[in-house]
Design a protein around this motif. Structure first.
Motif, short mmCIF file in Angstrom:
data_model
loop_
_atom_site.label_atom_id
_atom_site.label_comp_id
_atom_site.label_asym_id
_atom_site.label_seq_id
_atom_site.Cartn_x
_atom_site.Cartn_y
_atom_site.Cartn_z
N ARG A 189 23.27 34.05 71.79
CA ARG A 189 23.68 33.99 73.20
C ARG A 189 25.18 34.16 73.37
N ARG A 190 25.93 33.70 72.38
CA ARG A 190 27.39 33.75 72.46
C ARG A 190 27.99 35.00 71.81
N ALA A 191 27.20 35.71 71.02
CA ALA A 191 27.74 36.82 70.22
C ALA A 191 28.24 37.96 71.09
N ASP A 192 29.39 38.47 70.72
CA ASP A 192 29.94 39.65 71.38
C ASP A 192 29.69 40.88 70.52
N PHE A 193 28.43 41.01 70.07
CA PHE A 193 28.03 42.11 69.21
C PHE A 193 27.16 43.08 70.01
N ASP A 194 27.17 44.33 69.60
CA ASP A 194 26.30 45.35 70.19
C ASP A 194 25.17 45.69 69.24
N VAL A 195 24.01 46.01 69.78
CA VAL A 195 22.87 46.47 69.00
C VAL A 195 22.72 47.97 69.21
N THR A 196 22.55 48.71 68.13
CA THR A 196 22.28 50.15 68.22
C THR A 196 21.15 50.48 67.26
N ILE A 197 20.51 51.63 67.48
CA ILE A 197 19.50 52.10 66.54
C ILE A 197 19.83 53.53 66.12
N ASN A 198 19.63 53.79 64.84
CA ASN A 198 19.81 55.13 64.28
C ASN A 198 21.18 55.74 64.56
N ARG A 199 22.16 54.90 64.83
CA ARG A 199 23.51 55.39 65.08
C ARG A 199 24.20 55.77 63.77
N ASP A 200 23.92 55.00 62.72
CA ASP A 200 24.57 55.25 61.43
C ASP A 200 23.64 54.83 60.30
N PHE A 201 22.55 55.59 60.14
CA PHE A 201 21.57 55.28 59.11
C PHE A 201 22.22 55.27 57.73
N ALA A 202 22.99 56.30 57.44
CA ALA A 202 23.64 56.40 56.13
C ALA A 202 24.59 55.22 55.89
N GLY A 203 25.28 54.79 56.94
CA GLY A 203 26.19 53.66 56.81
C GLY A 203 25.47 52.37 56.51
N VAL A 204 24.28 52.18 57.11
CA VAL A 204 23.50 50.97 56.85
C VAL A 204 23.00 50.98 55.41
N VAL A 205 22.48 52.11 54.94
CA VAL A 205 22.00 52.19 53.56
C VAL A 205 23.15 51.93 52.59
N ALA A 206 24.31 52.53 52.86
CA ALA A 206 25.47 52.33 51.97
C ALA A 206 25.91 50.87 51.96
N ALA A 207 25.87 50.23 53.12
CA ALA A 207 26.26 48.81 53.19
C ALA A 207 25.26 47.93 52.45
N CYS A 208 23.97 48.27 52.54
CA CYS A 208 22.95 47.51 51.82
C CYS A 208 23.13 47.65 50.32
N ALA A 209 23.61 48.80 49.88
CA ALA A 209 23.81 49.06 48.45
C ALA A 209 25.13 48.51 47.94
N ASP A 210 26.00 48.07 48.84
CA ASP A 210 27.34 47.63 48.46
C ASP A 210 27.32 46.17 48.03
N ARG A 211 26.69 45.92 46.91
CA ARG A 211 26.61 44.56 46.36
C ARG A 211 26.50 44.68 44.84
N ALA A 212 26.74 43.58 44.17
CA ALA A 212 26.78 43.61 42.70
C ALA A 212 25.46 44.06 42.10
N ASP A 213 24.36 43.58 42.65
CA ASP A 213 23.04 43.89 42.10
C ASP A 213 22.21 44.58 43.17
N THR A 214 21.94 45.87 42.99
CA THR A 214 21.17 46.61 43.99
C THR A 214 20.20 47.55 43.30
N TRP A 215 19.07 47.79 43.95
CA TRP A 215 18.08 48.75 43.46
C TRP A 215 18.22 50.11 44.16
N ILE A 216 19.22 50.23 45.02
CA ILE A 216 19.42 51.47 45.78
C ILE A 216 20.30 52.41 44.96
#
Length: 211
Positions: free
Chosen positions: A56-83
């Motif tokens: 309720r307090r968040a000043d965040f925006d929701v989008t869909i399919n705006r940056d699919f590649a960016g989401v995948v890259a962010a999900c893979a940006d961790r020490a242990d990933t299967w991506i």
């Protein structure tokens, strides 16, 4: 394994299996068919009081399919990933043909959270999520569940049950029960892109009224 194509990957999902890699630097991809499957019941998503307050307090925006590649890259940006590179290539191709989607949480123009997955009939197969702000991945999942409900989806496949997902209402079911749910969901007509993109404040209002 035969060379993977988007069409073969979709057939795999329809049969109840999905591809993974051991880690980001492994060029090989293998099929996974868990004995126990994690699912997130669309009528059982749990929004805690603290999460509802944050949404309720968040000043965040929701989008869909705006940056699919960016989401995948962010999900893979961790020490242990299967991506790995092959997974990234395959899901980019699935996205291009309309079978893979992302939901993003943005702070201004900055991508701070999100989730991506594959759609087939009335089934959504969640692949991965990430968070760069407190609760951003939980907010992404709440917005995703609201979207799936509105778009006539019947199954949210979470693949594996984690403590994080369990806190949001995910459960674990045997393989046979999962296949029954999948068989019921696949014939349904569902459109991930059809519902309006709702702000987090509206999402939490809708979900707390129906949960």
């Amino acid at each position: 394994m035969a060379e993977l194509t988007p069409e073969l990957v979709l057939r795999g999902y329809g049969a109840g299996i999905f591809p993974m890699a051991e880690h980001r630097d492994d060029p090989e991809v293998f099929w996974v068919d868990p004995r126990m499957r994690g699912v997130l019941p669309l009528d059982g998503f749990h929004i805690s009081r603290s999460l509802a307050k944050a949404m309720r307090r968040a000043d965040f925006d929701v989008t869909i399919n705006r940056d699919f590649a960016g989401v995948v890259a962010a999900c893979a940006d961790r020490a242990d990933t299967w991506i790995n590179a092959e997974i990234t290539r395959l899901y980019a191709a699935l996205h291009a043909r309309g079978n893979a989607h992302s939901l993003e949480i943005r702070d201004g123009g900055t991508l701070v959270g999100g989730v991506y997955g594959v759609t087939l009939g009335g089934a959504f197969f969640g692949e991965s999520m990430f968070s760069r702000r407190t609760n951003a991945s939980k907010m992404a999942l709440a917005a995703l569940v609201d979207r799936l409900r509105s778009a006539n989806f019947a199954l949210f496949d979470a693949q594996f049950l984690t403590a994080h997902l369990a806190s949001l209402g995910a459960i674990e079911i045997p393989r046979a029960a999962y296949h029954e749910m999948l068989a019921a969901a696949l014939p349904l007509a569902a459109d991930f892109t059809a519902p309006p993109v709702r702000p987090l404040q509206e999402v939490v209002q809708r979900m707390t009224q129906t949960s």
